[in-house]
Design a protein around this motif. Sequence first.
Motif, mmCIF file in Angstrom:
data_model
loop_
_atom_site.group_PDB
_atom_site.id
_atom_site.type_symbol
_atom_site.label_atom_id
_atom_site.label_comp_id
_atom_site.label_asym_id
_atom_site.label_seq_id
_atom_site.Cartn_x
_atom_site.Cartn_y
_atom_site.Cartn_z
ATOM 1 N N ALA A 93 -3.778 11.063 1.629
ATOM 2 C CA ALA A 93 -4.982 10.587 2.320
ATOM 3 C C ALA A 93 -6.163 11.525 2.100
ATOM 4 O O ALA A 93 -7.323 11.104 2.201
ATOM 5 N N LEU A 94 -5.912 12.758 1.774
ATOM 6 C CA LEU A 94 -6.976 13.742 1.555
ATOM 7 C C LEU A 94 -7.531 13.725 0.129
ATOM 8 O O LEU A 94 -8.529 14.387 -0.157
ATOM 9 N N ILE A 95 -6.909 12.965 -0.768
ATOM 10 C CA ILE A 95 -7.359 12.899 -2.163
ATOM 11 C C ILE A 95 -8.638 12.075 -2.218
ATOM 12 O O ILE A 95 -8.700 10.952 -1.717
ATOM 13 N N LYS A 96 -9.654 12.643 -2.861
ATOM 14 C CA LYS A 96 -10.979 12.002 -2.915
ATOM 15 C C LYS A 96 -11.017 10.824 -3.898
ATOM 16 O O LYS A 96 -11.602 9.800 -3.605
ATOM 17 N N ASP A 97 -10.359 10.963 -5.037
ATOM 18 C CA ASP A 97 -10.377 9.915 -6.057
ATOM 19 C C ASP A 97 -9.539 8.725 -5.585
ATOM 20 O O ASP A 97 -8.314 8.820 -5.459
ATOM 21 N N PRO A 98 -10.196 7.561 -5.330
ATOM 22 C CA PRO A 98 -9.454 6.414 -4.791
ATOM 23 C C PRO A 98 -8.362 5.880 -5.729
ATOM 24 O O PRO A 98 -7.316 5.434 -5.275
ATOM 25 N N GLU A 99 -8.578 5.939 -7.026
ATOM 26 C CA GLU A 99 -7.586 5.422 -7.963
ATOM 27 C C GLU A 99 -6.306 6.260 -7.916
ATOM 28 O O GLU A 99 -5.191 5.714 -7.824
ATOM 29 N N ILE A 100 -6.452 7.555 -7.968
ATOM 30 C CA ILE A 100 -5.287 8.448 -7.899
ATOM 31 C C ILE A 100 -4.609 8.318 -6.541
ATOM 32 O O ILE A 100 -3.379 8.263 -6.450
ATOM 33 N N ARG A 101 -5.409 8.252 -5.467
ATOM 34 C CA ARG A 101 -4.851 8.132 -4.108
ATOM 35 C C ARG A 101 -4.029 6.850 -3.967
ATOM 36 O O ARG A 101 -2.920 6.864 -3.443
ATOM 37 N N GLU A 102 -4.565 5.741 -4.485
ATOM 38 C CA GLU A 102 -3.852 4.456 -4.373
ATOM 39 C C GLU A 102 -2.544 4.475 -5.163
ATOM 40 O O GLU A 102 -1.525 3.949 -4.693
ATOM 41 N N LYS A 103 -2.554 5.081 -6.342
ATOM 42 C CA LYS A 103 -1.325 5.177 -7.137
ATOM 43 C C LYS A 103 -0.284 6.025 -6.420
ATOM 44 O O LYS A 103 0.902 5.664 -6.366
ATOM 45 N N LEU A 104 -0.728 7.159 -5.882
ATOM 46 C CA LEU A 104 0.198 8.035 -5.164
ATOM 47 C C LEU A 104 0.738 7.344 -3.911
ATOM 48 O O LEU A 104 1.934 7.417 -3.616
ATOM 49 N N GLU A 105 -0.136 6.653 -3.186
ATOM 50 C CA GLU A 105 0.310 5.929 -1.987
ATOM 51 C C GLU A 105 1.296 4.819 -2.340
ATOM 52 O O GLU A 105 2.258 4.565 -1.599
ATOM 53 N N ALA A 106 1.091 4.152 -3.481
ATOM 54 C CA ALA A 106 2.031 3.107 -3.917
ATOM 55 C C ALA A 106 3.394 3.720 -4.224
ATOM 56 O O ALA A 106 4.433 3.148 -3.847
ATOM 57 N N ASP A 107 3.395 4.887 -4.877
ATOM 58 C CA ASP A 107 4.664 5.570 -5.151
ATOM 59 C C ASP A 107 5.354 5.985 -3.854
ATOM 60 O O ASP A 107 6.576 5.850 -3.709
ATOM 61 N N ILE A 108 4.576 6.482 -2.915
ATOM 62 C CA ILE A 108 5.135 6.902 -1.620
ATOM 63 C C ILE A 108 5.679 5.689 -0.868
ATOM 64 O O ILE A 108 6.747 5.748 -0.255
ATOM 65 N N ASP A 109 4.958 4.566 -0.926
ATOM 66 C CA ASP A 109 5.442 3.335 -0.280
ATOM 67 C C ASP A 109 6.772 2.895 -0.882
ATOM 68 O O ASP A 109 7.688 2.485 -0.160
ATOM 69 N N GLN A 110 6.883 2.986 -2.199
ATOM 70 C CA GLN A 110 8.129 2.601 -2.864
ATOM 71 C C GLN A 110 9.261 3.532 -2.432
ATOM 72 O O GLN A 110 10.366 3.078 -2.109
ATOM 73 N N MET A 111 8.988 4.829 -2.415
ATOM 74 C CA MET A 111 10.003 5.804 -2.011
ATOM 75 C C MET A 111 10.405 5.589 -0.545
ATOM 76 O O MET A 111 11.594 5.592 -0.212
ATOM 77 N N THR A 112 9.421 5.343 0.316
ATOM 78 C CA THR A 112 9.705 5.109 1.732
ATOM 79 C C THR A 112 10.524 3.832 1.917
ATOM 80 O O THR A 112 11.422 3.771 2.759
ATOM 81 N N GLY A 113 10.226 2.808 1.110
ATOM 82 C CA GLY A 113 11.006 1.567 1.166
ATOM 83 C C GLY A 113 12.462 1.789 0.811
ATOM 84 O O GLY A 113 13.364 1.232 1.455
ATOM 85 N N ILE A 114 12.702 2.604 -0.203
ATOM 86 C CA ILE A 114 14.078 2.922 -0.590
ATOM 87 C C ILE A 114 14.782 3.669 0.532
ATOM 88 O O ILE A 114 15.932 3.363 0.880
ATOM 89 N N ILE A 115 14.088 4.635 1.116
ATOM 90 C CA ILE A 115 14.667 5.408 2.220
ATOM 91 C C ILE A 115 15.019 4.491 3.385
ATOM 92 O O ILE A 115 16.109 4.569 3.946
ATOM 93 N N GLU A 116 14.098 3.605 3.741
ATOM 94 C CA GLU A 116 14.352 2.670 4.853
ATOM 95 C C GLU A 116 15.505 1.725 4.536
ATOM 96 O O GLU A 116 16.310 1.397 5.415
ATOM 97 N N SER A 117 15.606 1.301 3.287
ATOM 98 C CA SER A 117 16.717 0.422 2.889
ATOM 99 C C SER A 117 18.062 1.123 3.079
ATOM 100 O O SER A 117 19.019 0.527 3.587
ATOM 101 N N VAL A 118 18.131 2.374 2.665
ATOM 102 C CA VAL A 118 19.382 3.125 2.810
ATOM 103 C C VAL A 118 19.703 3.332 4.284
ATOM 104 O O VAL A 118 20.849 3.162 4.709
ATOM 105 N N LEU A 119 18.694 3.676 5.083
ATOM 106 C CA LEU A 119 18.938 3.862 6.522
ATOM 107 C C LEU A 119 19.386 2.555 7.181
ATOM 108 O O LEU A 119 20.301 2.562 8.010
ATOM 109 N N THR A 120 18.764 1.461 6.809
ATOM 110 C CA THR A 120 19.164 0.157 7.360
ATOM 111 C C THR A 120 20.596 -0.171 6.956
ATOM 112 O O THR A 120 21.398 -0.625 7.780
#
Length: 142
Positions: A93-120
């Motif tokens: 969220a602190l990254i100024k460049d929106p393109e890089i921030r969105e890519k990183l957030e998409a990767d984090i969302d994917q990783m978080t989804g995998i984590i939630e799937s395993v926990l579920t």
Amino acid sequence: VFIAIVTIVVLVTQIGNTTEAFDSFSKKLKTRNTVGGPDSYEASGPRELFEIVKSVNSYLEFERSQLSKRAIVLSGVSHDLGTPATRLRLRAALIKDPEIREKLEADIDQMTGIIESVLTFTRYNSAQFTVGWFVRAQQYKR
């Protein structure tokens, strides 16, 4: 001649009973549910069938133990990965460049989804194991 006929009838009956005992156990084993199935099997019949049932029961105990250990490890690892993922999300969220921030957030969302799937998955399997155990315990009370 009479003794021979009686002997043949007795042998055929024994063979039929043995076959029936193996068939009965085979059907029980085929219809077993992985979760909520019996803790062990009992058999009546020849010694060989008892040995097979004993081996199957031993395997089932080992399988339950391994599944339980795997669920604990998966749950622990997934839970432990949640904290760094949250930290990464805050840093992204602190990254100024929106393109890089969105890519990183998409990767984090994917990783978080995998984590939630395993926990579920581990919660579901743990709940199924508990429900199966509870249902069997209630059946024994009757």
